[in-house]
Motif scaffolding. Structure first.
Motif, mmCIF file in Angstrom:
data_model
loop_
_atom_site.group_PDB
_atom_site.id
_atom_site.type_symbol
_atom_site.label_atom_id
_atom_site.label_comp_id
_atom_site.label_asym_id
_atom_site.label_seq_id
_atom_site.Cartn_x
_atom_site.Cartn_y
_atom_site.Cartn_z
ATOM 1 N N SER A 16 -3.749 -2.615 -6.995
ATOM 2 C CA SER A 16 -3.862 -3.860 -7.331
ATOM 3 C C SER A 16 -6.030 -4.657 -7.981
ATOM 4 C CB SER A 16 -3.996 -4.657 -5.942
ATOM 5 O OG SER A 16 -4.878 -4.155 -5.106
ATOM 6 N N GLU A 17 -5.437 -4.971 -8.708
ATOM 7 C CA GLU A 17 -6.826 -5.599 -9.481
ATOM 8 C C GLU A 17 -7.454 -6.100 -8.193
ATOM 9 O OE1 GLU A 17 -7.270 -8.660 -12.617
ATOM 10 O OE2 GLU A 17 -5.863 -8.839 -12.637
ATOM 11 N N ASP A 18 -7.787 -6.598 -6.894
ATOM 12 C CA ASP A 18 -8.341 -5.711 -5.897
ATOM 13 C C ASP A 18 -9.050 -4.250 -5.602
ATOM 14 O OD1 ASP A 18 -8.697 -8.881 -5.637
ATOM 15 O OD2 ASP A 18 -7.572 -8.795 -3.549
ATOM 16 N N GLN A 19 -8.462 -3.595 -6.322
ATOM 17 C CA GLN A 19 -8.688 -2.588 -5.729
ATOM 18 C C GLN A 19 -9.367 -1.615 -6.781
ATOM 19 O OE1 GLN A 19 -4.488 -1.374 -4.521
ATOM 20 N NE2 GLN A 19 -5.833 0.047 -3.026
ATOM 21 N N THR A 68 -3.740 -1.244 -13.058
ATOM 22 C CA THR A 68 -3.583 -1.853 -12.570
ATOM 23 C C THR A 68 -2.231 -1.411 -12.297
ATOM 24 O OG1 THR A 68 -3.681 -3.987 -13.096
ATOM 25 C CG2 THR A 68 -5.403 -3.310 -11.592
ATOM 26 N N ASP A 94 -16.025 -4.734 3.033
ATOM 27 C CA ASP A 94 -15.099 -6.138 2.752
ATOM 28 C C ASP A 94 -13.599 -5.956 3.490
ATOM 29 O OD1 ASP A 94 -16.467 -8.057 1.987
ATOM 30 O OD2 ASP A 94 -16.194 -9.151 0.053
ATOM 31 N N ARG A 109 -16.911 -4.920 -1.797
ATOM 32 C CA ARG A 109 -15.866 -5.018 -1.568
ATOM 33 C C ARG A 109 -15.718 -3.522 -0.330
ATOM 34 N NH1 ARG A 109 -12.219 -6.638 -1.123
ATOM 35 N NH2 ARG A 109 -10.447 -5.788 -2.726
#
Lengths: 461, 461
Positions: free
Chosen positions: B356-359, B351, B380, B377
């Protein structure tokens, strides 16, 4: 299919699948109204009058699936004689699936092919022959096949059968009565009169059996093969015949074509025109292969249209061709084409034992001469006097088989009477004939028979 | 289509064409009941109650065409607010054609696509936005597209628009009042408050405009491109993702596939998975052609799933790939595959600014590890908080255009207020914004507009 399972409430889409303006989902059975009331937010159907329409929403919990109109038919005033609910929803596959799923969850099960109509039969709304006609009616693609199916659905064939059956029952009663007085050797049933009665019934059976060839042909279309030597003008003739008809045929969706090349509609009867590759000559002899192929097609056909060129083809050649092509059980028309080039051609040069004057049709395909007459002759040959509103026409192979067996049983009755065999044997043969006739209307039926019949229906009917 | 021609009685098959158990033919207009009464032998519909069902025969002279059930809706209690007759006949193309022909002969004319719904709009049963939603509802193929169409049909979008429009009208009235007192230089409309109001309305418009991306994606499915180097495990991942979903999707007929390879349904939202040929390496550089092709597909997509192999691919390679593939307006997920082979892989190695970490989603396609999390995910990312029952979602390009133009006009209003231009110019800009908003609900419409909208309907709706 288990036909005794009448306690279930069944559900199915009754309109064709695919996207459309509306779709109709049908529920039938003891729980139909209760299920609908649980998923429908609108009028309480339980309390509503039969034959009423209700606007409202189908809901899955809080989620609105669709705004629908519900048609309510309370038994026995319905198609199945059970409670029937018809849900008209927007014609989206998604919505239809959702509504059916909810009905299943609420206790309905998916209907099998023909199950609504089977219930109509089992609940006494119609007899078996009428129920079968519903499927024919849906499949009907021409005026005449529609007319036959409609006549049968409205009880035409059944009425004839029931009349015959009643006469036989009366007959049988007398014989059985004699058996009760067996030792006294009385004869309640006058043997001569009985014989006359059986012969009369057989004559009626024969008429129904004979009508099958026509009924079957009309239901499925009349296979008509066109044969002739190259350059006889087959193509032009075909185009002339089909000219105005093509549009009419193509309007009707789902006309089966299979290997049939063209479909012609004459006065509401469907003719399936099967073209042959053309019979080629080889050293003054019709080439074996060409004839072979033509013969194959002729064997599957009811009518042969043999086309020849009055300039090129000699009467003896026509005779040779016809003798080679002619088959049992086929109606033959010989079309003498290109009459415009030789208007003095005489029918008698061509006719004889192999060809009557009625079968000889002079035309000029090029000049559209006599084409309408040819069509009229084609219709008369295929249909004859068969299609009139009074007489019932059998169009089902199953009915034909039952009628044939009933006829056979009556042969045995006649033989028994002639041979003076004991009355109880005669009575047995009569009962056998009665059973075969009863199969047609469903007065006598088995689960296998019913399963066979209704499986050819579409789902939702 | 001439929308003012409301005096005709129109007829069409409302169920999909093809053979089925039943077909429904719909008549609407002033003559609908009179026409039905002339061809229907059963109850006299003229005298019957509205919302009732009647069994009887459709006859052409003496010839029985079919036994049918007629549903009667007397205006204004009908879909079109006119008299409507629905004929349920046996689902034979021949019978349907015959009945429609008879209706035409008796004075009806064939309905054009969407004409029943157009009448519903013109007669005030629904506004234009609701009428458009009927077509969307019929076409809806997933839970979410169905939900948006249903919300719009039930007035969701219209209500929002009408609220905005009313506020603008109030606003405009004050300005116009000032114009009446033009010479006295009064100010009924407090300029500061007016500016606040316009800004508030623009905010609402903006929210609706923003919802279009989501609405459009949901209506048509969310294009999701999958890219990655060879052997990253794309195929296995695809199979895992699709595993249980395939059957569900295939149940719904008519799902458009076009060039889309697989369709995935997550919580009722359709994702169209577009596979790329795979990005090949050439001398440590991503091969130009592979990237080119992937980029083309990414440009048409809303979501990019980049798959890499945690064993073979180095963090800097992932970074390079993502920088090459990333586009404006696309949501990116990086799937770290084969985590089973290296469970100690740390997200932070991969990352950074580019990811990003979310991705970052670690999975093992082989072991079916974290696949459900990946789907969550995906959902969302694509939907976010967009789908909730309170907020209206715009899914029509026509509505989007009108909203955009209304927003522009309000920009001009704001500019006018700031520049202190004469009130009549401000009033003109407000009226323009009002007109654009009115187009959505049909309060302001033209024949061209209506023709365009309703021509995308199916016949019979």
């Amino acid at each position: 299919m288990n036909p005794t399972n009448l306690t279930d409430t069944i559900v199915a889409l009754s309109t064709p699948s695919g996207t459309g303006a509306i779709g109709v989902i049908r529920l039938s059975g003891g729980e139909a109204i209760a299920i609908a009331d649980r998923i429908f937010k609108g009028a309480k159907l339980e309390k509503a009058e039969t034959h009423t329409l209700h606007f409202g929403e189908i809901k899955d919990g809080e989620r609105i699936i669709d705004e629908v109109v519900i048609g309510l038919f309370k038994g026995p005033k319905s198609y199945t004689k059970e409670d029937v609910v018809e849900i008209s929803c927007h014609g989206s596959s998604y919505i239809i699936q959702q509504i059916i799923q909810i009905c299943l969850r609420e206790g309905a099960r998916l209907a099998q092919a023909g199950e609504f109509t089977m219930r109509a039969f089992l609940n006494g709304r119609m007899d078996l022959s009428q129920a079968e006609a519903v499927a024919d009616l849906i499949a009907s693609g021409s005026e005449s096949s529609h007319a036959i199916a409609m006549q049968q659905m409205r009880g035409g064939v059944s009425d004839e059968i029931k009349k015959l059956r009643q006469e036989l029952i009366d007959f049988a009663s007398l014989i059985e009565l004699e058996l009760d007085f067996g030792e006294e050797d009385v004869e309640f049933a006058d043997r001569t009169k009985l014989q006359e009665l059986v012969e009369k019934i057989q004559k009626l059976l024969k008429a129904l059996l004979d009508s099958f060839a026509l009924g079957n042909a009309i239901k499925n279309g009349i296979n008509t093969v066109i044969a002739g030597r190259p350059n006889a003008g087959k193509s032009t003739l075909l185009n002339r015949i089909l000219n105005e008809e093509r549009a009419i045929v193509s309007e009707i969706a789902g006309t089966t074509r299979d290997t049939i090349e063209e479909v012609l509609n004459i006065k509401g009867v469907t003719f399936r025109l099967i073209d042959t590759a053309g019979i080629r000559e080889a050293q003054d002899q019709i080439e074996a292969v060409g004839v072979e192929k033509a013969l194959e097609k002729i064997k599957q056909s009811a009518v042969l249209i043999y086309v020849f060129d009055v300039i090129q083809t000699q009467p003896e050649e026509v005779k040779a061709d016809l003798e080679r092509l002619n088959q049992d059980n086929i109606q033959v028309i010989a079309v003498a084409n290109k009459m415009d080039l030789n208007p003095y051609t005489k029918a008698e040069h061509y006719t004889g034992d192999h060809l009557s004057e009625d079968q000889f049709i002079p035309v000029s395909a090029l000049n559209n001469m006599n084409i309408e007459f040819l069509k009229d002759r084609l219709y008369d040959l295929a249909i004859g006097q068969g299609l009139n509103e009074e007489s019932a026409i059998v169009s089902s192979a199953r009915h034909y088989e039952a009628l044939r067996k009933a006829h056979e049983s009556l042969d045995d009755v006649l033989k028994g009477l002639n041979d003076n065999i004991p009355s109880d044997f005669v009575a047995m043969d009569i009962r056998r004939a009665l059973a075969f006739l009863g199969e047609i209307t469903g007065e006598i039926s088995t689960e296998d028979l019913l399963g066979n019949i209704f499986s050819r229906f579409c789902i939702g009917k």
